[in-house]
Design a protein around this motif. Structure first.
Motif, PDB file in Angstrom:
ATOM      1  N   ILE A 207      -7.794  22.282 -11.190  1.00 24.20           N
ATOM      2  CA  ILE A 207      -8.787  21.294 -10.751  1.00 24.20           C
ATOM      3  C   ILE A 207      -8.378  20.825  -9.358  1.00 24.20           C
ATOM      4  CG2 ILE A 207      -9.963  19.151 -11.333  1.00 24.20           C
ATOM      5  CD1 ILE A 207      -8.787  19.444 -14.185  1.00 24.20           C
ATOM      6  N   LYS A 208      -9.166  21.197  -8.376  1.00 20.85           N
ATOM      7  CA  LYS A 208      -8.812  20.835  -6.995  1.00 20.85           C
ATOM      8  C   LYS A 208      -9.773  19.817  -6.417  1.00 20.85           C
ATOM      9  CE  LYS A 208     -11.311  24.850  -5.348  1.00 20.85           C
ATOM     10  NZ  LYS A 208     -11.445  25.970  -4.463  1.00 20.85           N
ATOM     11  N   GLY A 209     -10.881  19.606  -7.108  1.00 19.86           N
ATOM     12  CA  GLY A 209     -11.855  18.604  -6.651  1.00 19.86           C
ATOM     13  C   GLY A 209     -11.931  17.510  -7.686  1.00 19.86           C
ATOM     14  N   GLY A 210     -13.133  17.029  -7.980  1.00 25.57           N
ATOM     15  CA  GLY A 210     -13.337  15.956  -8.950  1.00 25.57           C
ATOM     16  C   GLY A 210     -12.402  15.955 -10.152  1.00 25.57           C
ATOM     17  N   ILE A 211     -11.253  15.342 -10.001  1.00 24.30           N
ATOM     18  CA  ILE A 211     -10.281  15.293 -11.095  1.00 24.30           C
ATOM     19  C   ILE A 211     -10.779  14.288 -12.135  1.00 24.30           C
ATOM     20  CG2 ILE A 211      -7.896  14.726 -11.713  1.00 24.30           C
ATOM     21  CD1 ILE A 211      -7.099  15.534  -8.850  1.00 24.30           C
ATOM     22  N   GLY A 517     -18.641  15.216  -6.113  1.00 27.14           N
ATOM     23  CA  GLY A 517     -17.589  14.511  -6.832  1.00 27.14           C
ATOM     24  C   GLY A 517     -16.848  13.542  -5.919  1.00 27.14           C
ATOM     25  N   TYR A 518     -16.352  12.506  -6.530  1.00 24.37           N
ATOM     26  CA  TYR A 518     -15.518  11.542  -5.809  1.00 24.37           C
ATOM     27  C   TYR A 518     -14.344  11.194  -6.720  1.00 24.37           C
ATOM     28  CZ  TYR A 518     -13.787   7.206  -3.822  1.00 24.37           C
ATOM     29  OH  TYR A 518     -12.962   6.245  -3.301  1.00 24.37           O
ATOM     30  N   THR A 519     -13.170  11.206  -6.157  1.00 24.67           N
ATOM     31  CA  THR A 519     -12.001  10.872  -6.974  1.00 24.67           C
ATOM     32  C   THR A 519     -11.031  10.019  -6.166  1.00 24.67           C
ATOM     33  OG1 THR A 519     -10.142  11.838  -8.187  1.00 24.67           O
ATOM     34  CG2 THR A 519     -10.992  13.121  -6.403  1.00 24.67           C
ATOM     35  N   TYR A 520     -10.473   9.031  -6.820  1.00 23.87           N
ATOM     36  CA  TYR A 520      -9.490   8.150  -6.181  1.00 23.87           C
ATOM     37  C   TYR A 520      -8.224   8.196  -7.032  1.00 23.87           C
ATOM     38  CZ  TYR A 520      -7.673   4.183  -3.554  1.00 23.87           C
ATOM     39  OH  TYR A 520      -6.913   3.393  -2.728  1.00 23.87           O
ATOM     40  N   ASN A 521      -7.104   8.457  -6.411  1.00 21.45           N
ATOM     41  CA  ASN A 521      -5.868   8.648  -7.176  1.00 21.45           C
ATOM     42  C   ASN A 521      -4.705   7.855  -6.611  1.00 21.45           C
ATOM     43  OD1 ASN A 521      -7.558  11.151  -7.352  1.00 21.45           O
ATOM     44  ND2 ASN A 521      -5.997  11.727  -8.818  1.00 21.45           N
ATOM     45  N   TYR A 522      -3.837   7.451  -7.519  1.00 20.17           N
ATOM     46  CA  TYR A 522      -2.537   6.892  -7.131  1.00 20.17           C
ATOM     47  C   TYR A 522      -1.473   7.911  -7.487  1.00 20.17           C
ATOM     48  CZ  TYR A 522      -4.039   2.068  -6.314  1.00 20.17           C
ATOM     49  OH  TYR A 522      -4.608   0.939  -5.797  1.00 20.17           O
ATOM     50  N   GLN A 523      -0.431   7.986  -6.684  1.00 22.05           N
ATOM     51  CA  GLN A 523       0.694   8.872  -6.999  1.00 22.05           C
ATOM     52  C   GLN A 523       1.996   8.096  -6.828  1.00 22.05           C
ATOM     53  OE1 GLN A 523       0.610  12.834  -5.419  1.00 22.05           O
ATOM     54  NE2 GLN A 523       2.837  13.013  -5.387  1.00 22.05           N
ATOM     55  N   TRP A 553      -8.101   9.594  -1.716  1.00 26.43           N
ATOM     56  CA  TRP A 553      -9.455   9.751  -2.218  1.00 26.43           C
ATOM     57  C   TRP A 553     -10.024  11.046  -1.683  1.00 26.43           C
ATOM     58  CZ3 TRP A 553     -13.790  10.184   0.843  1.00 26.43           C
ATOM     59  CH2 TRP A 553     -13.638   9.827   2.192  1.00 26.43           C
ATOM     60  N   GLN A 554     -10.899  11.629  -2.457  1.00 30.29           N
ATOM     61  CA  GLN A 554     -11.514  12.868  -2.029  1.00 30.29           C
ATOM     62  C   GLN A 554     -12.990  12.861  -2.396  1.00 30.29           C
ATOM     63  OE1 GLN A 554     -11.444  17.661  -2.807  1.00 30.29           O
ATOM     64  NE2 GLN A 554      -9.854  16.464  -3.731  1.00 30.29           N
ATOM     65  N   GLY A 555     -13.805  13.251  -1.466  1.00 26.34           N
ATOM     66  CA  GLY A 555     -15.223  13.423  -1.736  1.00 26.34           C
ATOM     67  C   GLY A 555     -15.572  14.880  -1.504  1.00 26.34           C
ATOM     68  N   SER A 556     -16.360  15.468  -2.388  1.00 20.54           N
ATOM     69  CA  SER A 556     -16.751  16.860  -2.185  1.00 20.54           C
ATOM     70  C   SER A 556     -18.181  17.075  -2.654  1.00 20.54           C
ATOM     71  CB  SER A 556     -15.797  17.804  -2.910  1.00 20.54           C
ATOM     72  OG  SER A 556     -15.685  17.448  -4.261  1.00 20.54           O
ATOM     73  N   VAL A 557     -18.852  17.982  -1.971  1.00 21.93           N
ATOM     74  CA  VAL A 557     -20.226  18.345  -2.311  1.00 21.93           C
ATOM     75  C   VAL A 557     -20.318  19.860  -2.253  1.00 21.93           C
ATOM     76  CG1 VAL A 557     -22.663  18.126  -1.670  1.00 21.93           C
ATOM     77  CG2 VAL A 557     -21.107  16.252  -1.203  1.00 21.93           C
TER      78      VAL A 557
END
Lengths: 799, 316
Positions: A207-211, A517-523, A553-557
């Motif tokens: 999964i490289k986009g919308g996690i 897709g939009y995803t926001y992550n903490y690491q 954060w990542q946005g993809s279309v």
């Protein structure tokens, strides 16, 4: 705390409330030959054109109105099965699907036809393990990670660099899971081989986009690898004998159709080859390298509603070097140990629970001895965790998932000990860092209408850095060094945050869709690397009071289109990724010990961003299958304390990345494979000028990563020759010739790596040689290349 | 960790193949390089040069042309200050040619044909003293560069001895016993030269040479007493010494050891300098730009040393 309350409230609500107007069909899908559950099998109610897929445990649940329906079960490489049912009450149907062909590992029809367009997943690719086996393999060792690096948006830093890089993120930003246990170092031998033994691998999902919200803790991607469960029906042995490594797998029922086991081992024999090549009289006799790994999995169906799984992995690399002349020796072992105990429970035919406890350990150590002096260095990370996931299937158009996750981390970034015959040097106490990481999530996948499918989720994560710990505060000329000490369990720093995730699909027609897709992550854990190449010497370091969590954060279309009845799949995706609190070592940092210091005192923090466009064209069906992927991308960094605060390209910034992969089944006996890769060269920092101080020539380096290596390109070819699969016998009764299936099946796998012998750069360096006074002094740039053309052959067998 | 990396590097070099390539390295800019030092009881010596493009010619002429003359160099110890005298190689006081050639690392014959200038002071009031802090100011081409260094108190060795290696009765390392002062920061530099006379009647080593990894600080051994050894750095490139004896002192060698103390800034410069030298070509290390204590973008170091000398006669 509020979140936990909502979580339990939700669980109780779902447990108590069952809809009466609809009926539920549920069950498991498994393989007819082995009894193993099938992940991602598709279950379709043909009349309603509705369906679902099995989860990672082969379970499905479909809820629909009462009626007479035909249900089709299909999966990759399996014959489809259609059943008619009178749907008047909740029904459980577990089915077994037969393999489509009898050939070893051959797959011709993809059971996931249409997924490219229909699913709400964006930036997600599932690899077919049997397909990977037909592609060219370096030195004959089939490799999951190497195959992933052939996908658009994924790359390796260089030949020999371990890890992989997804959409401009670092190697630590990939969550690599083996049966839900975290793999901290997925590479053997500096990335030439991955830790995944394909004979033990059931499925690979990237999964490289919308996690989705059920995954967290990393910014860039999730690589989910599931191990085979073992054959429920009979004992099987399979293996392979290759040029530098061999592997053996044994599987079978613990109790027929109730439980099974699989144990798989692999070992290289580079050390034995070196032993033969280095005579005992050589000053380097006794030097060598090898790696081994073992996978074990047990599972048992306690009842129709309960299953348990125990998975384990243990692998180790070991370098050892001896120099008799210098009375010098080095031992350098490193490796992972992973264990996961899981319990699946069906509360009802709509509510599935998975409870997992995990243990994950990565350790690196280095010991050397010369004469009376010895020094040893250790670093590592150990996790103990537990998680619970609930899946609820209220209707065919609606899936709900929620869960809790907890990990207790123990980090040992770097501890050193040194001694001579008489004196033990004061290298300080090994500084371990302790932390709690926890998360709760909820996600809902639902069809808004016929055209629009949404997967929306929210994850809440928290991280606590706790004692014992000593924080060293470095002084300067005018202020002395000071320190603060914390006792066991003291809270040093607490971080938390919400991570919204959403992805959706808008169906434009039966064969095309737009997804976003939009995803926001903490690491909360970081890999700190001193080198231009990722190595086992890289240090895992947690978030502390000083090192803040990475945020991204990542946005993809994307536009997705299938042609010719799903024979061809195509997609175009664009993405933009923003990252905060990235970590690098200070310029010129030389971490060696933790004496009166913390590793994070040597770190600097900054931001990064990446954007790109990915084209993917795949032929999914037929004798010829394969894909072409092209990525245009850019990834940059800005650190106030690096490169004078100016923006610089990441070391794995690649403008162009092209891959072409193909597999052709000529007939039942021969299958051919090819892969080609072209990528813009990596960046690196080289000296721009030289000067002299006390008669020593010194270099002054220019802007960070301002020099670019030559492009990387390589063609690999493979051919697999399968045995006939049967013996011809004369029937004593009729006198006719009959074909009897062979008990032992085998194939020969031939590979040629780097067919046209391209000298790809592993790294380059500035060399100086000669003497000013002799007039032969020269500064030159030299390139080191690792692998020329390498042919290999592996014999695989199964009985 | 560094050792681990060097070890991996060795393996990679054995494994891989290497070739020279053409590559564009952008971003060169010329910078002033100031190489200045002051030792206890000695005058300050300052050499000024300019950095060169990485692909510029690297012959002797290019090296010699890099030196700068005409700079104004001022030293101050907080009480008095002095403008240093420029001494150029084409106009040296008689008898100082040998010293100048050794300082610059060039043959005496090259001195007269090239104008290489150093800056020093004949005013002994400004010469190095333990405990004093020295500020250096260099003015050149309309720019001013400043740095400060301190001369730390000396620490003497408890013992210095020679021990033959196993199976080599006539060859061995130099060994020493050091008692590090407790509760304070100490940094050391180890340099050596053999003073046995050669066939020409002169000492075989004209100047002090740093050993491998010649600098160390007391992070690991503050207040401890311990024995350690150092190799003979002068014989690595000596074609007359067989490989099996390289790195050792021979029975009968007379070695002068110069153990210098320095401040933290000087140590950090030297530590990074030697790390850069030893990791040359190592892809597994970050590019090491050597720090400087000069302001305004100059490269180099203004270093204060307090040496302690001892003589070792290599006898069992």
């Amino acid at each position: 705390m509020k979140f936990i309350f909502v979580f339990f409230f939700l669980s109780l609500f779902v447990l108590s409330g069952q809809s009466q107007s609809n009926q539920t069909l549920s069950g498991y899908v498994s393989d007819a030959k082995t009894g193993e559950t099938v992940i991602g099998a598709k279950i379709t109610i043909n009349e309603l054109k509705l369906g679902t897929t099995t989860n990672n445990y082969g379970f499905y649940s479909l809820t629909a109105k009462k009626g007479s329906y035909t249900i089709t079960f299909s999966a990759a490489g399996k014959e489809s099965l259609t059943k008619s049912i009178e749907f008047t009450k909740d029904t459980t149907i577990s089915v077994e699907l037969s393999a489509q062909t009898t050939q070893l590992g051959e797959v011709t029809i993809n059971g996931k036809q249409g997924d490219n367009v229909n699913s709400a997943k964006i930036g997600q690719i599932e690899l077919e393990v049997e397909k990977i086996k037909t592609l060219p393999a370096f030195m004959g060792e089939v490799d999951v990670i190497k195959t992933i690096q052939l996908l658009p948006g994924v790359s390796s830093v260089s030949e020999g660099g371990q890890g992989f890089y997804v959409r401009g993120g670092g190697p630590d930003q990939n969550l690599v899971l083996l049966d839900e246990g975290v793999v901290y170092n997925a590479a053997h031998l500096f990335g030439f081989f991955s830790v995944f033994n394909v004979d033990a691998v059931k499925s690979v999902n990237l999964i490289k986009g919308g996690i989705p919200a059920n995954f967290g803790g990393r910014l860039s991607s999730v690589l989910e690898v599931n191990m085979n469960e073992g054959n429920y029906k009979k004992f099987k042995v399979k293996g392979g004998i290759g040029a530098i490594a061999s592997r053996l797998t044994i599987e079978g029922p613990l109790k027929k159709d109730k439980g099974s086991f699989i144990i798989s081992g692999r070992r290289t024999y580079i050390d034995l080859i070196m032993k033969a090549a280095i005579p005992d009289s050589s000053p380097f006799a006794g030097s060598g390298y090898y790696f081994y790994d073992m996978n074990l999995k047990l599972n048992y169906r306690l009842s129709e509603k309960d299953r348990i799984f125990l998975s384990g992995y243990y692998g180790k690399d070991l370098f050892f070097f001896r120099s008799k002349e210098d009375d010098f020796g080095v031992d350098m072992p490193w490796g992972n140990g992973i264990a996961a105990l899981r319990w699946n429970h069906l509360f009802s035919n709509k509510l599935f629970m998975n409870l997992t406890s995990t243990f994950s350990d990565y350790q690196f150590s280095f010991g050397s001895k010369q004469d009376e002096f010895s020094i040893s260095l250790m670093s590592g990370v150990r996790d103990v965790g537990a998680k619970v996931d609930f899946s609820y299937f209220p209707s065919t158009r609606h899936k709900l998932k929620w869960g809790l996750d907890y990990i207790y981390h123990t980090f040992n970034p770097s501890s050193v000990s040194a001694e001579t015959e008489d004196v033990v040097f004061d290298t300080g106490e090994a500084q371990k860092l302790y932390s709690h990481e926890t998360a709760a999530y909820i996600l809902d996948e639902f069809d808004l209408n016929e055209k629009i499918k949404i997967n929306a989720g929210l994850r809440y994560s928290a991280f606590a850095h706790v004692g014992p710990f000593t924080r060293y505060i470095k002084g300067d000329i005018s202020t002395p060094d000071t320190s603060n000490s914390y006792n066991k369990g003291d809270l040093i720093k607490f971080y938390n945050g919400l991570e919204p995730r959403i992805s959706g699909r808008w169906l434009l027609s039966d064969n095309s869709s737009i997804k976003a897709g939009y995803t926001y992550n903490y690491q909360y854990v970081h890999l700190t690397s001193l080198s231009a190449v990722s190595l086992p010497t890289d240090i895992w370091y947690p978030t502390t009071d000083k090192a803040k969590p990475q945020k991204g954060w990542q946005g993809s279309v994307g536009y997705f289109h299938n042609f010719m009845n799903n024979t061809y799949e195509a997609s175009v995706e664009i993405y933009y990724k923003g990252m905060k609190n990235l970590i690098e070592f200070k310029e010129g940092a030389l971490p060696g010990d933790n004496l009166n210091d913390n590793t994070d005192n040597l770190l600097v923090f900054g931001d990064g961003w990446a954007y790109g466009i990915e084209f993917f064209f795949k032929k999914a069906l037929g004798d010829f299958t394969g894909w072409v992927g092209y990525t245009w991308s850019k990834t940059e960094r800005k650190f106030p304390d690096l490169n004078n605060g100016d923006v610089f390209p990441a070391k794995y910034d690649r403008r162009h990345d092209l891959t072409v992969v193909g597999s052709y089944k000529l007939n039942d006996r021969w299958t051919f494979g090819a892969s080609f890769i072209y990528a813009t060269g990596n960046t690196l920092t080289l000296p721009t000028s030289w000067y002299v101080q006390e008669q020593a020539l010194l270099f002054n380096y220019g802007a960070r990563n301002s020099t670019r290596l030559a492009p990387y390109h390589r063609l690999d070819l493979s051919a697999t020759l399968y045995d006939k699969g049967y013996k011809t016998k004369t029937d004593p009764g009729t006198g006719e010739e009959i074909k009897v299936p062979k008990r032992v099946r085998s194939n020969w796998s031939f590979s040629v790596y780097n067919v046209y012998n391209r000298a790809n750069p592993f790294f380059v360096y500035v060399d100086n040689d000669g003497d000013f006074l002799n007039g032969d002094f020269k500064i030159s740039v030299k390139q080191v290349t690792l692998f020329p053309i390498i042919p290999s052959v592996t014999w695989n067998f199964e009985f | 960790m560094t050792k681990a990396i060097i070890f991996i590097l060795t393996i990679v070099f054995i494994w891989g193949c290497t070739k020279e390539i053409d590559i564009e390295i952008p971003g060169y800019k010329e910078q002033i390089v100031i190489d200045g030092s002051i030792e206890t009881g000695m005058p300050p010596i300052v050499l000024i040069s300019k950095s060169k493009d990485i692909f510029s010619p690297t012959n002797l002429d290019a090296f010699l042309n890099g030196f700068v003359s005409g700079a104004t160099v001022i030293i101050s110890n907080g009480f008095i200050s002095d403008t240093l005298d420029e001494i150029c190689s084409d106009n040296l006081p008689p008898g100082t040619e040998e010293i100048a050639a050794n300082l610059l690392g060039i043959p005496v014959s090259e001195l007269a044909t090239n104008k290489l200038c150093a800056y020093t002071s004949f005013n002994s009031d400004i010469w190095g003293e333990v405990g004093k802090t020295y500020q250096l100011t260099v003015q050149f081409d309309g720019k001013e560069y400043q740095a400060t260094t301190e001369i730390k108190p000396t620490t003497a060795l408890d013992d210095l001895y020679w021990k033959p290696e196993d199976n080599l009765t006539n060859y061995g390392f130099s060994w020493a016993k050091l008692s590090d002062p407790a509760g304070q920061y100490d940094a050391y530099r180890w340099q050596v030269k053999r003073i046995n006379t050669g066939l020409d009647g002169q000492p075989i080593d004209p100047i002090f040479t740093p050993t491998f990894n010649p600098v160390f600080d007391d992070d690991f051994f503050d207040g401890l007493t311990f024995d350690f050894f150092y190799e003979n750095p002068m014989v690595w490139n000596d074609p007359n010494v067989p490989d099996e004896y390289k790195g050792f002192y021979a029975l009968g060698d007379t070695v002068v050891v110069k153990l210098s103390k320095m401040d933290r800034t000087t140590f950090e410069f030297l530590e990074k300098k030697y790390n850069q030298i030893y990791s040359a070509g190592n892809p597994f290390s970050t590019p090491i730009n050597i720090p400087t204590n000069f302001s305004n973008g100059a490269l180099g170091i203004w270093a204060g040393y307090s040496p302690w000398y001892d003589t070792l006669i290599c006898q069992p």
